[in-house]
Design an enzyme around this catalytic site. Structure first.
Site, mmCIF file in Angstrom:
data_model
loop_
_atom_site.group_PDB
_atom_site.id
_atom_site.type_symbol
_atom_site.label_atom_id
_atom_site.label_comp_id
_atom_site.label_asym_id
_atom_site.label_seq_id
_atom_site.Cartn_x
_atom_site.Cartn_y
_atom_site.Cartn_z
ATOM 1 N N GLU A 119 0.875 -1.189 0.000
ATOM 2 C CA GLU A 119 0.000 0.000 0.000
ATOM 3 C C GLU A 119 0.902 1.226 0.000
ATOM 4 O OE1 GLU A 119 -3.339 1.000 -0.275
ATOM 5 O OE2 GLU A 119 -2.364 2.942 -0.082
ATOM 6 N N ASP A 165 -5.388 -4.084 -8.015
ATOM 7 C CA ASP A 165 -6.655 -3.364 -7.823
ATOM 8 C C ASP A 165 -6.370 -1.876 -7.598
ATOM 9 O OD1 ASP A 165 -9.275 -2.722 -7.203
ATOM 10 O OD2 ASP A 165 -9.164 -3.507 -5.154
HETATM 11 C C1 LIG Z 1 -9.119 0.339 -4.871
HETATM 12 S S1 LIG Z 1 -8.135 0.583 -3.452
HETATM 13 C C2 LIG Z 1 -7.735 -1.028 -2.931
HETATM 14 C C3 LIG Z 1 -8.849 -1.815 -2.362
HETATM 15 C C4 LIG Z 1 -8.479 -3.188 -1.881
HETATM 16 N N1 LIG Z 1 -7.705 -3.948 -2.857
HETATM 17 C C5 LIG Z 1 -9.725 -3.968 -1.531
HETATM 18 O O1 LIG Z 1 -10.237 -4.698 -2.392
HETATM 19 O O2 LIG Z 1 -10.169 -3.855 -0.395
HETATM 20 C C6 LIG Z 1 -6.612 1.116 -4.134
HETATM 21 C C7 LIG Z 1 -5.516 1.407 -3.120
HETATM 22 O O3 LIG Z 1 -4.261 1.500 -3.801
HETATM 23 C C8 LIG Z 1 -3.465 2.477 -3.162
HETATM 24 N N2 LIG Z 1 -2.423 2.827 -4.145
HETATM 25 C C9 LIG Z 1 -2.461 3.758 -5.129
HETATM 26 N N3 LIG Z 1 -1.372 3.653 -5.906
HETATM 27 C C10 LIG Z 1 -0.625 2.625 -5.419
HETATM 28 C C11 LIG Z 1 0.592 1.988 -5.817
HETATM 29 N N4 LIG Z 1 1.266 2.404 -6.890
HETATM 30 N N5 LIG Z 1 1.045 0.947 -5.082
HETATM 31 C C12 LIG Z 1 0.357 0.512 -3.984
HETATM 32 N N6 LIG Z 1 -0.803 1.066 -3.566
HETATM 33 C C13 LIG Z 1 -1.288 2.098 -4.280
HETATM 34 C C14 LIG Z 1 -4.442 3.541 -2.768
HETATM 35 O O4 LIG Z 1 -3.929 4.326 -1.709
HETATM 36 C C15 LIG Z 1 -5.667 2.702 -2.359
HETATM 37 O O5 LIG Z 1 -5.640 2.441 -0.985
#
Ligand SMILES: C[S@@+](CC[C@H](N)C(=O)[O-])C[C@H]1O[C@@H](n2cnc3c(N)ncnc32)[C@H](O)[C@@H]1O
Length: 296
Positions: A119, A165
């Site tokens: 994250e 995701d």
């Molecule tokens: C759609 S949410 C994830 C939801 C989670 N997978 C679920 O199903 O409960 C996307 C997340 O990715 C994080 N994020 C954004 N860019 C990222 C990156 N390059 N690497 C890791 N996390 C990232 C955001 O802060 C956010 O918390």
């Protein structure tokens, strides 16, 4: 990084994504051998549905709440069973919290399985780490999941699932996802890979799907029967405004998943419809000659 999943937790898109993820876990658990779950964009793990974010525009009411309250034919109940097992275990006294993908894994995986979470948002990564710091199965890393992926596969267990995701805050997210796939998937072509993407810019999502399929076939990393695409839209799809449709592409799906989705998708489209035009699609990302591999 402004995206906050708390505003969307438990909506129709989460229900489809998480039903598929939970079914992948259920399938892997049929064998005694341990497996690993890798979540490149993990969020904060679980979501309080009574929070101000979840209450502002309660998308979960039109998603998980409706799903739980509706009568289900046996095949739909079976398709939803692993997800609903996680949701009800978290909510013994009625729906107040929704499990994100890390919490679904934490609830469904066994003591010998492993959970790897990335994250990038510093505060969210801290929340996630606090939540799981006493769970020896879970490793949380505050880093870019795209960059981390090539180093995380193949896992020692050689069995498992990767969920990608992203938040789709930026227009070039599909391109970033494709780049990460190209770097990581060839290192572990036998893993189950789940890609989530919104249905907003239909040309962009089609290009990702078809590009992925063509690239996988060209590189001999997968055959057409190893690819499954499941989409759900709850009203007519529009390129701007509130999300109306979303879905997943799965590489190496469990052989049981297609049949489960054939029961689940029409039921979700009918149950969660928010007006005219709700629908669904289940196919294998048929390739399209007008889109070349170079575009993926
Ligand atoms: C759609 S949410 C994830 C939801 C989670 N997978 C679920 O199903 O409960 C996307 C997340 O990715 C994080 N994020 C954004 N860019 C990222 C990156 N390059 N690497 C890791 N996390 C990232 C955001 O802060 C956010 O918390």
């Amino acid at each position: 990084m402004n995206y906050r999943h708390a505003f969307h937790a438990g909506n129709f898109a989460d229900v489809l994504k998480h039903a598929v993820l939970a079914q992948c876990f259920a399938h892997l658990k049929k064998k005694d051998k341990p497996f690993r779950y890798i979540d490149s964009h993990a969020g904060i793990g679980a979501y309080d549905l009574t929070s101000s974010e979840a209450q502002r525009n309660p998308e979960w009411e039109g998603g998980i709440a409706k799903v739980m309250a509706s009568a289900k034919p046996a095949d739909v109940a079976e398709a939803l069973a692993p997800l609903l097992q996680a949701v009800t275990a978290m909510n013994p006294d009625g729906l107040k919290d929704y499990p994100g993908s890390p919490e679904i894994a934490a609830r469904l995986l066994r003591p010998t399985d492993r959970i790897q979470l990335c994250e990038l948002h510093p505060a969210d990564a801290k929340t996630l780490d606090n939540r799981y710091k006493r769970d020896a199965r879970v490793k949380v890393e505050a880093r870019d999941g795209y960059k981390a992926l090539p180093g995380l596969v193949p896992p020692r267990e050689k069995r498992g699932v990767v969920l990608i995701d992203p938040p789709f805050e930026h227009r070039d997210e599909m391109a970033h996802m494709a780049e990460a796939v190209r770097a990581a998937l060839p290192k572990w072509p036998n893993g189950t890979w789940i890609f989530w993407r919104p249905l907003k810019d239909l040309w962009a999502s089609e290009r990702f799907d078809v590009g992925l399929a063509e690239w996988l076939f060209e590189e001999e990393l997968a055959t057409p029967e190893k690819l499954l695409r499941a989409d759900l839209w709850v009203r007519d799809i529009e390129s701007e405004g509130k999300l109306a449709g979303a879905g997943i592409v799965v590489v190496n799906p469990p052989y049981t998943l297609e049949g489960q989705l054939l029961a689940l998708l029409p039921w979700l489209a009918e149950t969660l419809a928010q007006g005219e035009g709700a629908g669904w699609r289940l196919d294998g990302c048929a390739t399209d000659e007008s889109l070349s591999v170079e575009e993926f």
